[in-house]
Design a protein around this motif. Structure first.
Motif, PDB file in Angstrom:
ATOM      1  N   GLN A   7      63.305 -15.805  55.555  1.00  0.00           N
ATOM      2  CA  GLN A   7      61.984 -15.187  56.171  1.00  0.00           C
ATOM      3  C   GLN A   7      62.379 -14.634  57.346  1.00  0.00           C
ATOM      4  N   PHE A   8      61.321 -13.665  57.889  1.00  0.00           N
ATOM      5  CA  PHE A   8      61.369 -13.219  59.096  1.00  0.00           C
ATOM      6  C   PHE A   8      62.514 -12.032  59.253  1.00  0.00           C
ATOM      7  N   GLY A   9      63.374 -11.921  58.117  1.00  0.00           N
ATOM      8  CA  GLY A   9      64.242 -11.023  58.094  1.00  0.00           C
ATOM      9  C   GLY A   9      64.081  -9.812  57.057  1.00  0.00           C
ATOM     10  N   TRP A  10      63.135  -9.694  56.433  1.00  0.00           N
ATOM     11  CA  TRP A  10      62.644  -8.478  55.439  1.00  0.00           C
ATOM     12  C   TRP A  10      61.256  -8.268  55.743  1.00  0.00           C
ATOM     13  N   ILE A  11      61.069  -6.918  55.381  1.00  0.00           N
ATOM     14  CA  ILE A  11      59.527  -6.414  55.137  1.00  0.00           C
ATOM     15  C   ILE A  11      59.752  -6.138  53.465  1.00  0.00           C
ATOM     16  N   LEU A  12      59.075  -7.032  52.772  1.00  0.00           N
ATOM     17  CA  LEU A  12      59.233  -6.636  51.415  1.00  0.00           C
ATOM     18  C   LEU A  12      57.877  -6.105  50.631  1.00  0.00           C
ATOM     19  N   HIS A  13      57.923  -5.043  50.527  1.00  0.00           N
ATOM     20  CA  HIS A  13      56.539  -4.324  50.083  1.00  0.00           C
ATOM     21  C   HIS A  13      56.507  -4.235  48.454  1.00  0.00           C
ATOM     22  N   ARG A  14      55.746  -5.115  48.052  1.00  0.00           N
ATOM     23  CA  ARG A  14      55.566  -5.050  46.505  1.00  0.00           C
ATOM     24  C   ARG A  14      54.159  -4.276  46.192  1.00  0.00           C
ATOM     25  N   HIS A  15      54.597  -3.084  45.637  1.00  0.00           N
ATOM     26  CA  HIS A  15      53.551  -2.059  45.252  1.00  0.00           C
ATOM     27  C   HIS A  15      53.020  -2.149  43.932  1.00  0.00           C
ATOM     28  N   ARG A  16      51.813  -2.497  43.583  1.00  0.00           N
ATOM     29  CA  ARG A  16      51.426  -2.528  42.267  1.00  0.00           C
ATOM     30  C   ARG A  16      50.869  -1.295  41.697  1.00  0.00           C
ATOM     31  N   ALA A  17      51.650  -0.126  41.549  1.00  0.00           N
ATOM     32  CA  ALA A  17      50.845   1.032  40.804  1.00  0.00           C
ATOM     33  C   ALA A  17      50.478   0.702  39.401  1.00  0.00           C
ATOM     34  N   LYS A  18      50.665  -0.318  38.839  1.00  0.00           N
ATOM     35  CA  LYS A  18      50.220  -0.791  37.757  1.00  0.00           C
ATOM     36  C   LYS A  18      50.516  -2.321  37.420  1.00  0.00           C
ATOM     37  N   SER A  19      49.699  -3.140  36.825  1.00  0.00           N
ATOM     38  CA  SER A  19      49.918  -4.452  36.663  1.00  0.00           C
ATOM     39  C   SER A  19      50.921  -4.921  35.939  1.00  0.00           C
ATOM     40  N   GLY A  32      56.128  -0.588  38.781  1.00  0.00           N
ATOM     41  CA  GLY A  32      56.428   0.700  39.475  1.00  0.00           C
ATOM     42  C   GLY A  32      55.887   1.747  38.521  1.00  0.00           C
ATOM     43  N   LEU A  33      55.685   2.917  39.296  1.00  0.00           N
ATOM     44  CA  LEU A  33      55.210   4.182  38.741  1.00  0.00           C
ATOM     45  C   LEU A  33      56.246   4.732  37.922  1.00  0.00           C
ATOM     46  N   HIS A  34      57.354   4.851  38.366  1.00  0.00           N
ATOM     47  CA  HIS A  34      58.575   5.400  37.396  1.00  0.00           C
ATOM     48  C   HIS A  34      58.634   4.708  35.926  1.00  0.00           C
ATOM     49  N   ARG A  35      58.194   3.662  35.550  1.00  0.00           N
ATOM     50  CA  ARG A  35      58.174   3.071  34.383  1.00  0.00           C
ATOM     51  C   ARG A  35      57.236   3.836  33.548  1.00  0.00           C
ATOM     52  N   VAL A  36      56.311   4.701  34.222  1.00  0.00           N
ATOM     53  CA  VAL A  36      55.445   5.463  33.211  1.00  0.00           C
ATOM     54  C   VAL A  36      56.076   6.861  33.174  1.00  0.00           C
ATOM     55  N   LEU A  37      56.716   7.178  34.313  1.00  0.00           N
ATOM     56  CA  LEU A  37      57.487   8.330  34.271  1.00  0.00           C
ATOM     57  C   LEU A  37      58.578   8.601  33.452  1.00  0.00           C
ATOM     58  N   VAL A  38      59.229   7.689  33.252  1.00  0.00           N
ATOM     59  CA  VAL A  38      60.549   7.797  32.335  1.00  0.00           C
ATOM     60  C   VAL A  38      60.351   8.481  31.129  1.00  0.00           C
ATOM     61  N   TRP A  39      59.284   8.441  30.340  1.00  0.00           N
ATOM     62  CA  TRP A  39      59.268   9.254  29.119  1.00  0.00           C
ATOM     63  C   TRP A  39      58.913  10.502  29.261  1.00  0.00           C
ATOM     64  N   PRO A  40      58.128  10.908  30.125  1.00  0.00           N
ATOM     65  CA  PRO A  40      57.820  12.401  30.180  1.00  0.00           C
ATOM     66  C   PRO A  40      59.299  12.941  30.799  1.00  0.00           C
ATOM     67  N   MET A  91      45.112   7.168  47.357  1.00  0.00           N
ATOM     68  CA  MET A  91      45.680   7.135  48.757  1.00  0.00           C
ATOM     69  C   MET A  91      45.038   5.678  49.371  1.00  0.00           C
ATOM     70  N   VAL A  92      43.720   5.438  49.303  1.00  0.00           N
ATOM     71  CA  VAL A  92      43.049   4.223  49.789  1.00  0.00           C
ATOM     72  C   VAL A  92      43.884   3.036  49.165  1.00  0.00           C
ATOM     73  N   SER A  93      43.973   2.976  47.841  1.00  0.00           N
ATOM     74  CA  SER A  93      44.745   1.888  47.352  1.00  0.00           C
ATOM     75  C   SER A  93      46.181   1.617  47.947  1.00  0.00           C
ATOM     76  N   ASP A  94      46.855   2.807  48.059  1.00  0.00           N
ATOM     77  CA  ASP A  94      48.182   2.502  48.547  1.00  0.00           C
ATOM     78  C   ASP A  94      48.044   2.132  50.241  1.00  0.00           C
ATOM     79  N   ALA A  95      47.078   2.548  50.627  1.00  0.00           N
ATOM     80  CA  ALA A  95      47.269   2.177  52.276  1.00  0.00           C
ATOM     81  C   ALA A  95      46.764   0.767  52.203  1.00  0.00           C
ATOM     82  N   ARG A  96      45.852   0.412  51.686  1.00  0.00           N
ATOM     83  CA  ARG A  96      45.241  -1.028  51.832  1.00  0.00           C
ATOM     84  C   ARG A  96      46.910  -1.991  51.291  1.00  0.00           C
TER      85      ARG A  96
END
Length: 538
Positions: A185-197, A204-212, A331-336
């Motif tokens: 604790q207090f040692g990390w900035i851990l950003h969990r980004h929910r591009a998808k549930s 992560g968004l790359h899970r969708v991009l791997v097949w294309p 952009m709004v979702s990413d910013a929030r």
């Protein structure tokens, strides 16, 4: 230092302020990427994704990194998605109904973040979580003027982390422990980004991009093979009957080298023919596949295709605006999501370590300005008309629509000069005192009474008398005489002789010239005499 707790109420360890957690795991820094994109097939891709779901994130993380490095289209679109947040204004705001102390605390935090030269780099590194599902940045603390502040915030590769099998959302460092090491604790900035549930390994968004990405690679490989086979004209060498092996070898070397050197020599009896390259099955199917996969990638990353490239047929300005609106929502979702992470993992530690504030609900928070200002020209034209019709329009609503902040005490504000008639009476300046127009200066011509040769007194005729009287400055003369003759009149009323009265006048007006006084008295006597004769004659 007193007892400091994290957001969950657990006390933090003092060692987090003295060293980095990864300093104890030096072997992580000596491990290198495995590049699983090499020879990627659907079967291999499936195994990589499956191992990530079981908590082993290393192959998936390396694949995601390769995708952004090898696929220029993915890199360009992801760069748009991440860097757009760097163009937004940000602020540190106090909580609702903030006290004076909370407002002062928000101002202090704002200054701390503004002084961080690496703040924008931290934002960009945190947004790497859009593709991977999370981004971990390690904080190095230092003591500055009695305060604990971040000295550096360093991104750590996703391949350094794992999730335990019993908690697929718990991100830990890969260590000698089977279940990994929990993050300090207090040692990390851990950003969990929910591009998808989904769990962190699948959000992560790359899970969708791997097949294309995989199918696009097939198209690129096929078109390269097509160009290698059919893109160069066929060179056919002919040798005469009975040619020796040395002659055949010479001809083969000439045919082989002529494609690169564009020159060569052969015996006169031999010849080389250039055959037209075969069209094969054509390159259109391969390019169509590549184009389709890139369109799919743009849709996944930016929510549309018209903001990334134009096909010359269906791209229109109106459709592009619609796709831009979708991109603004992303952009709004990413910013929030990033606001919540920075508030929780950076602002809270700074405030807790230096100010002792541990109530997350009353914490200053980072806020990005994501509102799009409305058309000011439209509102400037319509609002006055609506208000004039009696429609009550809240000021806060108008400020929000136009993205205009409320003016604070001491702020310079814009004003429009208004005519005095438009101002309320209490704000109008006092009118300047009216000065009477200057009196018309008329030079009085003195016409004394004369006698003719027979000793008879001669007076002007009636017309001359009327002209003389009308030309006299009656009001100025009367006012002047009242002031000048006041001492004389008072002396006569006191029974003084005429000489004494004149002496009193000179005493009261010492600067007056005697000649001017005599002239004035003569004119006054003349006017009185003429006025009496005229009125007496009637």
């Amino acid at each position: 230092m007193g007892q400091i707790v994290d957001i969950n109420g657990n006390p933090i360890e003092r060692k987090v302020l003295d060293q980095q957690q990864t300093a104890q795991l030096g072997w992580l820094k000596s491990s290198y990427e495995e590049h699983p994109s090499l020879g990627l097939t659907p079967q291999k891709l499936y195994r990589i994704l499956e191992s990530a779901e079981l908590g082993y994130l290393l192959p998936q993380s390396d694949l995601f990194t390769d995708m952004e490095e090898k696929d220029a289209h993915i890199f360009a679109e992801m760069s748009k998605r991440k860097r757009v947040l760097l163009t937004l204004d940000w602020d540190v705001q106090p909580p609702r109904n903030a006290s004076a102390t909370e407002k002062k605390l928000a101002q202090w935090v704002r200054e701390c973040l503004q002084d961080m030269t690496f703040f924008e780099d931290m934002l960009l590194d945190s947004l790497d979580g859009i593709g991977h599902g999370f981004a971990a940045l390690e904080i190095t603390w230092e003591r500055v003027e009695g305060m604990w502040l971040p000295q550096a915030i360093t991104r750590r590769p996703q391949r350094w982390f794992m999730t335990p099998w019993d908690d697929r959302d718990d991100i830990r460092l890969r260590g000698i422990e089977v279940m990994g090491q929990p993050l300090w604790q207090f040692g990390w900035i851990l950003h969990r980004h929910r591009a998808k549930s989904g769990y962190v390994s699948r959000s992560g968004l790359h899970r969708v991009l791997v097949w294309p990405y995989l199918f696009k690679n097939y198209g690129v490989r096929d078109i390269m093979e097509f160009l290698e086979i059919y893109g160069i004209p066929l060179r056919l060498g002919k040798y005469p009957a009975g040619a020796s092996e040395d002659e055949k070898s010479t001809l083969l070397r000439a045919v082989t080298g002529i494609g690169h050197n564009a020159a060569g020599i052969i015996p006169q009896e031999m010849q080389i023919d250039f055959k037209e390259a075969s069209s094969g099955s054509g390159h259109a199917p391969h390019l169509s596949l590549i184009d389709y996969m890139e369109r799919s990638q743009s849709k996944v990353i930016l929510g549309g295709t018209l903001t990334s490239q134009a096909d010359g047929k269906s791209s229109t300005h109106a459709l592009g605006n619609v796709h831009n609106e979708v991109r603004h929502d992303l952009m709004v979702s990413d910013a929030r999501q990033l606001e919540a992470t920075i508030t929780r993992d950076l602002i809270y530690p700074i405030v807790a370590l230096n100010k002792g504030v541990t109530d997350l609900r009353r914490l200053p928070r980072l806020v990005f300005e994501t509102r799009e200002p409305e058309d000011m020209k439209l509102y400037a034209d319509s609002l006055p008309k609506l208000v004039a019709m009696g429609l009550p329009v809240p000021v806060d609503w108008a400020r929000e629509k136009l993205s205009i902040p409320a003016a604070q005490d001491g702020d310079d504000v814009l004003v429009i000069p208004q005519p005095l008639q438009a101002l309320p009476p209490e704000f109008r300046p006092a009118p300047a005192p009216e000065t009477p127009p200057p009196a018309k200066q008329v030079r009085l011509t003195y016409r004394p009474v004369v006698q003719n040769a027979h000793g008879e007194t001669i007076y002007p005729d009636q017309a001359q008398l009327d002209d003389t009287i009308s030309g006299l400055p009656a009001a100025p003369l009367a006012a002047g005489m009242d002031k000048l003759l006041a001492p004389v009149i008072q002396a006569i009323r006191n029974g003084e002789t005429p000489d004494s009265a004149i002496e009193a006048l000179l005493t009261a007006q010492p600067d007056m010239d005697e000649g001017a006084l005599a002239e004035l008295l003569a004119r006054a006597m003349f006017v009185a005499d003429i006025w009496g004769r005229v009125n007496g004659g009637n």
